[in-house]
Enzyme design. Sequence first.
Site, short mmCIF file in Angstrom:
data_model
loop_
_atom_site.label_atom_id
_atom_site.label_comp_id
_atom_site.label_asym_id
_atom_site.label_seq_id
_atom_site.Cartn_x
_atom_site.Cartn_y
_atom_site.Cartn_z
N ARG A 178 -18.17 -40.38 -28.50
CA ARG A 178 -17.54 -39.10 -28.16
C ARG A 178 -18.39 -37.99 -28.75
O ARG A 178 -18.50 -37.84 -29.97
CB ARG A 178 -16.12 -39.06 -28.74
CG ARG A 178 -15.35 -37.79 -28.44
CD ARG A 178 -15.10 -37.61 -26.97
NE ARG A 178 -14.03 -36.64 -26.73
CZ ARG A 178 -13.86 -36.00 -25.60
NH1 ARG A 178 -14.70 -36.20 -24.60
NH2 ARG A 178 -12.87 -35.15 -25.46
N GLY A 179 -19.02 -37.22 -27.89
CA GLY A 179 -20.00 -36.24 -28.33
C GLY A 179 -19.47 -35.23 -29.32
O GLY A 179 -20.14 -34.90 -30.31
N ASP A 217 -17.35 -35.58 -31.56
CA ASP A 217 -17.09 -36.18 -32.88
C ASP A 217 -18.37 -36.54 -33.63
O ASP A 217 -18.48 -36.30 -34.83
CB ASP A 217 -16.24 -37.45 -32.73
CG ASP A 217 -14.79 -37.15 -32.38
OD1 ASP A 217 -14.40 -35.97 -32.45
OD2 ASP A 217 -14.07 -38.09 -32.02
N GLU A 243 -16.26 -46.60 -20.05
CA GLU A 243 -17.43 -47.29 -20.58
C GLU A 243 -17.01 -48.50 -21.42
O GLU A 243 -17.57 -49.58 -21.29
CB GLU A 243 -18.26 -46.34 -21.44
CG GLU A 243 -19.02 -45.29 -20.64
CD GLU A 243 -19.81 -44.35 -21.51
OE1 GLU A 243 -20.61 -43.59 -20.96
OE2 GLU A 243 -19.61 -44.36 -22.75
N GLY A 275 -30.10 -34.00 -11.36
CA GLY A 275 -29.41 -34.41 -10.16
C GLY A 275 -29.09 -35.88 -10.07
O GLY A 275 -28.83 -36.39 -9.00
#
Length: 609
Positions: A91-92, A94, A162, A128
């Site tokens: 979790r970015g 955190d 994930e 992209g």
Amino acid sequence: MEDHPSTRQLKRAEPTQAASTPTMSKRPRPDVLEERSDLQPERVSESPLLLPSSDSSEKIHVPLAYGANSDPSASSTSAIGNNYYVFLSFRGSDTRRTFTDHLYHRLVEVGLHRPNFVFRDDENLRYGEPIADNLLSAIEHSKVSIPIISENYAASEWCLRELVHIMECKESRGQIVLPVLYGVEPKDVKHMLGKFGKAFNDRMHRFEEDVKQRGPEALRKAVDSRVFESGKFADGHEAELVNKLVEIIMRDQQHDFQPCLPANLVGIDDRVAEVMKLMDTDRPDTRIIGIYGIGGIGKTTLATIIYNKLFNKFECRSFLKDVRETINGKGIEHVQSRLISDVLKLHDYQVPNYDIGINTIRSRCTEKKVLILIDDVDCQDHLDKLIGGCSFMSGSRIIVTSRDKALLKSEYKYELKELNRKDSLLLFSRYAFEGEQPSKELATICTDIVATTGGLPLALMVIGSLLKGEEDERKWREMLKKFTKAPDMTVQQKLRISYDALESNEQRIFLDIACFFIGLDKRFAIYMWDDLELYPLSALAKMTQRMLIKCNDNNEFIMHDQLRDLGRVIARPVDKKPRKCSRLWDEEAMKVLDRKVTIMSPFGLSHVL
């Protein structure tokens, strides 16, 4: 020189490049959207496109090292569609700038000099790229997954997706999973309690139904397996936990990080045993072991086997392959930098000049117990600038290969000699007949051809590959006649027969590789050869089959130094003036180009060069 119309290639490439540029999306990835309360989350099924930014570094991937091949089902154009070694799920908000960042950089260190060993989307993902399929594919093609389960991990639908996929891969593919509980208790994760449970409950109304059910189940499975609690491991010292995770990965998967070896090895066991006696790792002294012999005899192969056998006994290792050619092309500083980076585990360390390089090695590397392989040295000065005056820690072992016995001052030396008649015949037959029993007539001719090679492994492999699949007895006798006509042929003269057997277009490609493209991505050269109508795909297939070239896992050309030298002698004969040769490289090429500019300047044509 042969006309390689580079201008035409550039013009031809432009439309392709433009056509392949994906449409960019300005939408952030789903996980970032989840963090913004004023936006509704994108549905994964819509396959959103990612515009990487420093604000979206949610996923880090460590690609599979040596010996890995891309799975056909993975995207061939995606940076994350290839095989990977470690997948980090986190979790970015955190841990992006704390624990995960520390772990990422430690993985960079252990992955030194392996192209694309570490992937991070804010640095490497193409603009992209579709997220969903690519990231889930990256999990499938990883050997290890590390979910870093923190306080707000379950508040992310994407993190839960994930984790579900990770646990499925553990069950179906045997993937190694090393869950880290960062600042959370196992019971809270397992039963959705405390702040962890609250984060999930506050967001779950936005999740799809399958994630609401399968996410908590995946969390329970993760906690039921072996977990690492950041607060309890080593009394909360995060650096110790990072080191432990890396140690587990490296210990359990040692074979994936070792240098590759050729197939069909013959007569090697006794030689390995003799060199291992010289290595004698039970003795506490520092030893330099020299392996010497003529080119093409198999020195690099033998040294690599020894290196791999001792690989897991040393924490500080460095494999310096083809030192002679590397120094000629990139300078001694490049090799010094590589050695320092390996031993000190510094990512991409660069020395400004060779004096600083050797002084750095002497001052910072000599207190390490090291395993170093210095392959193909032809100059005492090069050895002096790599290990001269160094006092490595007791127990260190340094392997040096060279064609020149005089360079090896150590008392521990091993002369690698030619294969005996029995092993020579076995090695030749493996390449010529691929395990099949030859006819009686061919078997007799085979014995006579092998006798002319002098037991040289490279010649046996190349000539055997040249005759592979050939059943016409007349062609075998013709080949035998070529060898017996000149019994004192050098190694290069023997190898020249395989070069002469190539078609004209194939010979041109062979010379291009020998002179220009070793160590470079073959795809760039293929564009040029294709435009020149040299039919590169079939030519490369034939040369690979005949053991004249190889490609590594990064699509880079590899060529044995004897074959490389053969190609360069053909392209640049010593009795020809440089300007009349078909190919030139390095400083000689620049001298000729400078001369042409001077000659052409009065005519106002210097801009052509």
